[in-house]
Write an enzyme that holds these catalytic residues in place. Structure first.
Site, mmCIF file in Angstrom:
data_model
loop_
_atom_site.group_PDB
_atom_site.id
_atom_site.type_symbol
_atom_site.label_atom_id
_atom_site.label_comp_id
_atom_site.label_asym_id
_atom_site.label_seq_id
_atom_site.Cartn_x
_atom_site.Cartn_y
_atom_site.Cartn_z
ATOM 1 N N ASP A 456 5.272 -0.654 -0.561
ATOM 2 C CA ASP A 456 6.407 -0.876 0.331
ATOM 3 C C ASP A 456 7.118 0.426 0.675
ATOM 4 O O ASP A 456 7.545 0.613 1.814
ATOM 5 C CB ASP A 456 7.392 -1.858 -0.304
ATOM 6 C CG ASP A 456 6.928 -3.294 -0.119
ATOM 7 O OD1 ASP A 456 6.501 -3.619 1.005
ATOM 8 O OD2 ASP A 456 6.964 -4.065 -1.076
ATOM 9 N N ARG A 466 2.528 -2.970 6.549
ATOM 10 C CA ARG A 466 1.357 -2.834 5.676
ATOM 11 C C ARG A 466 0.279 -3.866 5.983
ATOM 12 O O ARG A 466 -0.834 -3.787 5.475
ATOM 13 C CB ARG A 466 1.780 -2.915 4.200
ATOM 14 C CG ARG A 466 2.371 -4.231 3.789
ATOM 15 C CD ARG A 466 3.105 -4.122 2.463
ATOM 16 N NE ARG A 466 2.315 -4.576 1.339
ATOM 17 C CZ ARG A 466 2.773 -4.711 0.087
ATOM 18 N NH1 ARG A 466 4.018 -4.357 -0.196
ATOM 19 N NH2 ARG A 466 2.009 -5.138 -0.880
ATOM 20 N N CYS A 503 3.884 1.461 -9.644
ATOM 21 C CA CYS A 503 3.004 0.293 -9.677
ATOM 22 C C CYS A 503 2.421 -0.011 -8.301
ATOM 23 O O CYS A 503 1.737 -1.011 -8.123
ATOM 24 C CB CYS A 503 3.731 -0.915 -10.242
ATOM 25 S SG CYS A 503 5.242 -1.302 -9.352
HETATM 26 C C1 PEP Z 1 4.796 -2.120 -3.957
HETATM 27 O O1 PEP Z 1 5.479 -2.419 -2.980
HETATM 28 O O2 PEP Z 1 4.267 -0.998 -4.124
HETATM 29 C C2 PEP Z 1 4.571 -3.109 -5.023
HETATM 30 C C3 PEP Z 1 3.961 -2.783 -6.143
HETATM 31 O O3 PEP Z 1 4.967 -4.395 -4.775
HETATM 32 P P1 PEP Z 1 4.127 -5.436 -3.869
HETATM 33 O O4 PEP Z 1 2.816 -4.784 -3.520
HETATM 34 O O5 PEP Z 1 3.956 -6.672 -4.674
HETATM 35 O O6 PEP Z 1 5.021 -5.614 -2.688
HETATM 36 MG MG MG Z 2 6.628 -4.223 -3.029
#
Ligand code: PEP
Ligand code: MG
Length: 574
Positions: A456, A466, A503
């Site tokens: 994000d 995305r 993450c």
């Molecule tokens: C991110 O945005 O990098 C993330 C880990 O959360 P998600 O991909 O679940 O939006």
């Molecule tokens: Mg995210």
């Protein structure tokens, strides 16, 4: 001659098999006059019977794979197929108007769906989803195009589809399905993330030409490069069989790093954790040597079903993950719904920009009832392991403070009820909105840790959806802009003595890892399948050297320049 279709490599690996094409959603059936209404009613009865048989099989398979509770939804579908209000009314319409069965069913079901969807009662509104589903199933039999259920696929194949929802992906029978390819999607769409956590090769965003391929076409998936080779030549087949063998061998070799801690060449330790979406994914994380869970995307507990999970049910899921991880850190993120992750049973109003809308914590602060249920479940599970609670999508301090206030209130309530809780639970936040990255110094004073959500953070920094492959070129994790933001966040946290993880997908990107190590990232959380290759990579890098090189990268102008520099340095080191 073979033909090559290109897409985005979403989950690595090779696969060679014939494709099974999933049909796109069908348009509404046309009204046709029929001469023999009895024959039409018989056709409807036969289609209902076929649907019933199919549903019984699906119910049984779902029960075996996902448990009795998940299978209940199909019990409801079977009952609907006997519902006189729906079925008798359809038969009457056929008789009275002398129309085709698919049209009559569509009209009658449509009336019920509209009525149920306008109801206040949530349970009744959920029934609309079920009616939609069985209508599609019966219609597919009327048209002689059986509804494809992914869990029932047993032949060795590669799935080709417009898109796969996360719950479709979760239902794939991985003994049979070797990989999947889709028309739409990006590396960070949730079906791609699910594919990586299931360790199944995937290529997404191939475009419409994918669905022109007839079912049964032999293809080679090169999900390392995002290439789908259609009708491969004998030479290509031989070459890819060899590549696949080599790839599988390397995977086996990496397994020996499983029990070792993660350390750089000069002895610096970092933590390599795995991202999970379901309790079952923990097994894969452990099998791949993860030192913790850096992100549990709890929204998947809420998806692929038709009502909210209860506090008790959630508590058991969190407890199961904590216990399986045996005291290793487990970061559980509160519900991140919205964007491309929908909960149809909540019937939320459509938003024109869902990624910028009432998503994640914003939604939870609006629906405190639902948020409190989750927090209570988390708190109650806390004594079973090393739990850390993380809030997603925070843009301003007030949101963090509000979330912490609700958490503290629930904690106090549980304590007054005499419920046993962990003495201390770390509370952190995701850094995925640029405003939070820029003000990381302020946030760092009020949390125990950060986890940078680059999926994000990059989409919002670059203003590039995305999910939209036309702007996928702007997903540039190694762009100096992104590196500078990451650096700011790490420096701000360090000043307050807090740790920083990542993450987003960038954490497992081999071009980014040396730079992140150099910038001082403490925890890297990624798809389970990336843990061992990353451990191998880090073992060959000097942190000291890369902190100097990362400083240099921060001053570069383009991602291309950075990538070239990283590759050059990595080659030099070998
Ligand atoms: C991110 O945005 O990098 C993330 C880990 O959360 P998600 O991909 O679940 O939006
Ligand atoms: Mg995210």
């Amino acid at each position: 001659m073979s033909q090559i279709l290109s897409g985005i490599a979403a989950s690595p690996g090779y696969a060679i098999a014939s494709i099974v094409t999933l049909k796109p959603a069908r348009p509404a059936p046309l009204r046709e006059q029929v001469a023999d209404t009895h024959a039409e009613q018989a056709r409807l009865a036969a289609a209902i019977e076929q649907s019933r048989a199919e549903l019984r099989t699906i119910r049984q398979l779902t029960e075996q794979r996902l448990g009795a509770e998940k299978a209940e939804i199909f019990e409801g579908h079977l009952m609907l197929l006997e519902d006189p209000e729906l079925i008798d009314a359809t038969n009457e319409k056929i008789a009275e108007e002398a129309v085709n069965a698919e049209y009559a069913l569509h009209e009658v079901a449509g009336m019920f769906i509209a009525m149920l969807e306008s109801m206040e009662n949530e349970l009744l509104r959920e029934r609309a989803v079920d009616i939609r589903d069985i209508t599609a199933r019966v219609t597919s039999h009327l048209l002689g195009e059986p509804h494809q259920d992914l869990s029932t696929i047993t032949e060795t194949c590669i799935i080709a589809a417009e898109d796969l929802t996360p719950s479709d992906t979760a239902q794939l029978n991985l003994d049979a399905v070797q990989g999947f390819v889709t028309v739409v999607g990006s590396r960070t769409s949730h079906s791609a993330i699910m594919a990586r956590s299931l360790d199944v090769p995937a290529i997404v965003g191939i475009g419409e030409s994918l669905l022109d391929l007839p079912g049964g076409t032999l293809v080679v998936m090169d999900a390392m490069e995002g290439r789908l080779i259609v009708n491969p030549t004998d030479e290509e087949l031989a070459e890819y069989k060899a590549r696949k063998r080599k790839y599988d061998e390397r995977k086996a070799n990496l397994a020996r790093l499983k029990e070792l801690p993660t350390a750089s060449l000069d002895g610096a330790r970092v933590e390599l954790a795995a991202n999970i979406g379901r309790v079952e994914d923990v097994a894969k994380a452990i099998a791949n040597g993860a030192e913790g869970i850096g992100l549990f995307r709890t929204e998947f507990l809420y998806m692929g079903r038709d009502s909210l999970p209860s506090e008790e049910e959630q508590m058991h899921s969190y407890k199961a993950v904590l216990e399986k991880m045996e005291g290793k850190p487990v970061v559980i993120r509160t519900l991140d719904i919205g964007g491309d992750k929908e909960l149809p049973y909540l019937n939320l109003p459509k938003e024109s920009n869902p990624f910028l809308g009432l998503r994640a914590l914003r939604f939870c602060l609006k629906r405190e009832d639902l948020f409190r249920t989750q927090l209570r479940a988390l708190l109650r599970a806390s004594r079973f392991g090393n739990l850390k609670i993380m809030f997603p999508m925070i843009a301003v301090l007030d949101e963090l403070r509000e979330a912490k206030r609700v958490l503290a209130e629930e904690r106090a309530k549980l304590e007054s009820e005499g419920v046993e809780l962990a003495a201390r639970i770390e509370v952190g936040m995701m850094i995925e909105v640029p405003s939070a990255a820029v003000a990381a110094d302020l946030f760092a004073k009020e949390v125990d840790f950060f986890s940078i959500g680059t999926n994000d953070l990059i989409q919002y920094t670059m203003a590039a959806d995305r999910m939209n492959e036309s702007v996928a070129y702007l997903y540039q994790p190694c762009h100096p802009t992104i590196l500078r933001l990451v650096n700011m966040v790490i420096r701000a946290a360090e000043r307050e003595g807090k740790w920083v993880g990542m993450c987003g997908e960038m954490a497992g990107d081999p071009s980014a890892v040396p730079l992140l190590l150099g910038l001082g990232l403490h925890e890297f959380s990624m798809s389970a399948g990336s843990v061992l290759p990353t451990r191998e990579l880090i073992a060959g890098l000097s942190k000291h050297e890369w902190s100097r090189l990362a400083e240099q990268a921060l001053t570069m102008r383009t991602q291309e320049e950075v990538l070239h520099f990283v590759q050059h340095q990595l080659k030099g080191a070998n």
